[in-house]
Write an enzyme that holds these catalytic residues in place. Structure first.
Site, mmCIF file in Angstrom:
data_model
loop_
_atom_site.group_PDB
_atom_site.id
_atom_site.type_symbol
_atom_site.label_atom_id
_atom_site.label_comp_id
_atom_site.label_asym_id
_atom_site.label_seq_id
_atom_site.Cartn_x
_atom_site.Cartn_y
_atom_site.Cartn_z
ATOM 1 C CE1 TYR A 269 -3.595 2.688 0.713
ATOM 2 C CE2 TYR A 269 -1.961 3.521 2.254
ATOM 3 C CZ TYR A 269 -3.116 3.689 1.526
ATOM 4 O OH TYR A 269 -3.801 4.875 1.615
ATOM 5 C CG ASP A 304 -9.485 -1.760 0.458
ATOM 6 O OD1 ASP A 304 -9.674 -0.553 0.605
ATOM 7 O OD2 ASP A 304 -8.701 -2.412 1.166
ATOM 8 C CE LYS A 376 -10.730 -3.139 6.821
ATOM 9 N NZ LYS A 376 -9.663 -2.149 6.968
#
Length: 531
Positions: A269, A304, A376
């Site tokens: 990320y 995500d 998640k």
């Protein structure tokens, strides 16, 4: 509920095994690279384990002052602890804090000791750092006792709600109210830009933009408040923050010391979305995950985010590839399956035909590939238009997909996404949406079995096949000595972001280890020892 039945998607187990083997091949050279390097944040985290805390009148942490002084005088290739404890033994200062204060004023002298002096310094450094490790161990035991006393939520998925006003003293009552309304996990988002700070702010903070600063005192205050609420509600409320950015190892360490339960901690990320140097990120990530493993903290990964910059249908396989890589990196660092909150999201354009069926295929694929992981599941954000009625319906579909596919952690979607920072009333309505869907359809995992060779089955298999193709191309026949994964990141494979290993923020904080490098924290974490 965990879906273990091979018949759910009828995936070829040989393909699944091959995908994992490719992830190992792609990840292993990166781990080897990480083992050959340290960073300023890894070394500062080690000093924090030894008890160094606090900051000067300008809020510059003492660990930064001490680290910078040691680096300027003798370098960091042998680690920071040996020259620091050598200085203490030689009488440069009576304790670690005073030494840091003297170093800040240029009044401390450091050297790289040899022979008996080096052995003595390393022994004393290990003893000091081990005390911090034992504190983390004690906090893990405390969590276990509180869960046994108060109980866990009786229903899965756990409901995950974000609270972050910028003011920790405003966050606390909002977090407690959210728990009373049904939230199982409270996530305190960090203030925008903190990931790019190469220091951890000190103390309780009352100003933050779109979030609240991650500090040790803020961690302590929120954990204490949620412990009080856990006692009142009769269920343990978990606390989440972010171990990412340039201070990932330090924030992970503070989380362990203050008994946080989950931490955002993704292997790529920071590289992709904050332009942090890839080598810095992978070195810091490995140490932070070793801390999480020891502390019993569940990590949440950030796949995500790829779907906010790339198309959720065309790039679905990149999410699966990243999940497989995150699994490999996490397990190599010592994390267990129950600690792998692998991320994915409900981000397909709702105007596309069969969008919900596609979402179900992707969610089922993740659930079946990682049956023991508390996945998640992230709500829609990219295609929220500001129409709150459409947004509320879309969040309902998201909640339904989570119920049907047995997700472990469900982040509550807000109908005011893309309009305003949610009001407390918005959160209450969002929680009502979640509660209704889970109450009405929470058991659908028992009944939902897509037909053989139907749309959902075929889509899931195609995404897996595309993932294997991508991993094959990453591993390939590398023409350079660099890890092939770094080349793939540089080419924009993930999230359509090109991040070369020779660039990015924080590269100047990466140091190649010398043959005699010593870090007692790493030794204690890898061996499981306490002294």
């Amino acid at each position: 509920m965990v879906l273990r039945d091979k018949g759910v998607l009828e995936l070829d187990p040989t393909q699944v095994k091959y995908a994992r083997s490719l992830a190992r091949k792609a990840g292993r050279p990166v781990v080897n690279l990480a083992k050959r390097h340290t960073t300023v944040s890894v070394e500062r985290a080690t000093l924090r384990l030894a008890g160094l805390a606090g900051a000067d009148h300008e809020n510059v942490p003492w660990v930064n002052h001490l680290l910078d002084s040691v680096r300027a005088q003798v370098g960091l290739e042998h680690g920071v602890t040996t020259p620091v404890w050598d200085a203490l033994i030689r009488g440069e200062a009576p304790d670690l804090l005073t030494l840091a204060q003297k170093a800040a004023g240029g009044a401390a002298t450091f050297r790289q000791p040899e022979g008996k002096a080096a052995t003595t310094a390393r022994k004393q450094a290990r003893s000091a750092v081990a005390r911090g490790i034992r504190t983390i161990d004690a906090q893990r035991k405390t969590r276990d006792k509180l869960i046994a006393r108060h109980g866990d939520p009786t229903q899965k998925p756990w409901i995950y709600l974000i609270v972050a006003t910028g003011d920790i003293y405003e966050d606390i009552p909002q977090a407690q109210a959210a728990a009373r309304e049904g939230a199982d996990i409270i996530a305190v988002i960090r203030s925008t830009g903190q990931s790019l700070l190469d220091f951890v702010p000190e103390g309780a903070t009352r100003e933050g933009y779109a979030g609240t600063y991650a500090t040790q005192e803020n961690f302590r205050l929120m954990r204490a408040a949620l412990d009080e609420t856990s006692k009142q509600l009769g269920r343990y409320i978990r606390l989440t923050n972010y171990a990412s950015g340039l201070c990932m190892p330090e924030i992970a360490t503070l989380a362990g010391l203050e008994r946080l339960d989950m931490m955002l901690n993704d292997s790529m990320y920071g590289i992709l979305f904050r332009d942090i140097n890839p080598i810095r990120t992978f070195v810091d990530q490995r140490f932070s995950r070793q801390i999480h493993a020891r502390a019993g903290i569940i990590i949440n990964t950030g796949e995500d985010n790829y779907l906010t910059t790339a198309d959720a249908v065309e790039a679905a396989h990149t999410v699966t590839v990243s999940q497989l890589l995150n699994e490999y990196f996490a397990k190599e660092a010592g994390l267990a399956d129950w600690q792998l909150g692998l991320g994915h999201a409900f981000e397909i354009d709702p105007s596309i035909a069969d969008s919900f069926r596609l979402e179900l295929a992707h969610a089922l694929l993740a659930r079946q590939l990682f049956p023991d992981a508390p996945l998640k599941w992230m709500p829609p954000t990219k295609h929220m238009t500001g129409d709150i009625f459409r947004g509320y319906l879309l969040d309902g579909f998201f909640n339904l997909a989570g119920a049907m596919t047995g997700q472990g952690i469900l982040l509550v979607g807000m109908m005011t996404e893309a309009v305003v920072t949610p009001w407390i009333s918005d959160r209450d309505l969002a929680l009502q949406n979640v509660r209704y869907v889970l109450n009405a359809a929470g058991g659908l995992t028992e009944d939902f079995h897509p037909p053989r060779d139907g749309f959902i089955q075929k889509r899931a298999r195609q995404v897996l096949a595309d993932s294997i193709d991508l991993l094959d191309s990453i591993v390939g026949d590398s023409t350079t000595s660099d890890p092939p994964l770094l080349a793939a990141i540089a080419d924009g494979t993930f999230g359509a972001m090109k991040r070369p290993a020779t660039k990015g923020k924080g590269l100047d904080g990466v140091v190649r280890k010398a043959a005699a490098y010593d870090n007692p924290a790493i030794d204690l974490l890898e061996t499981g020892e306490t002294r």
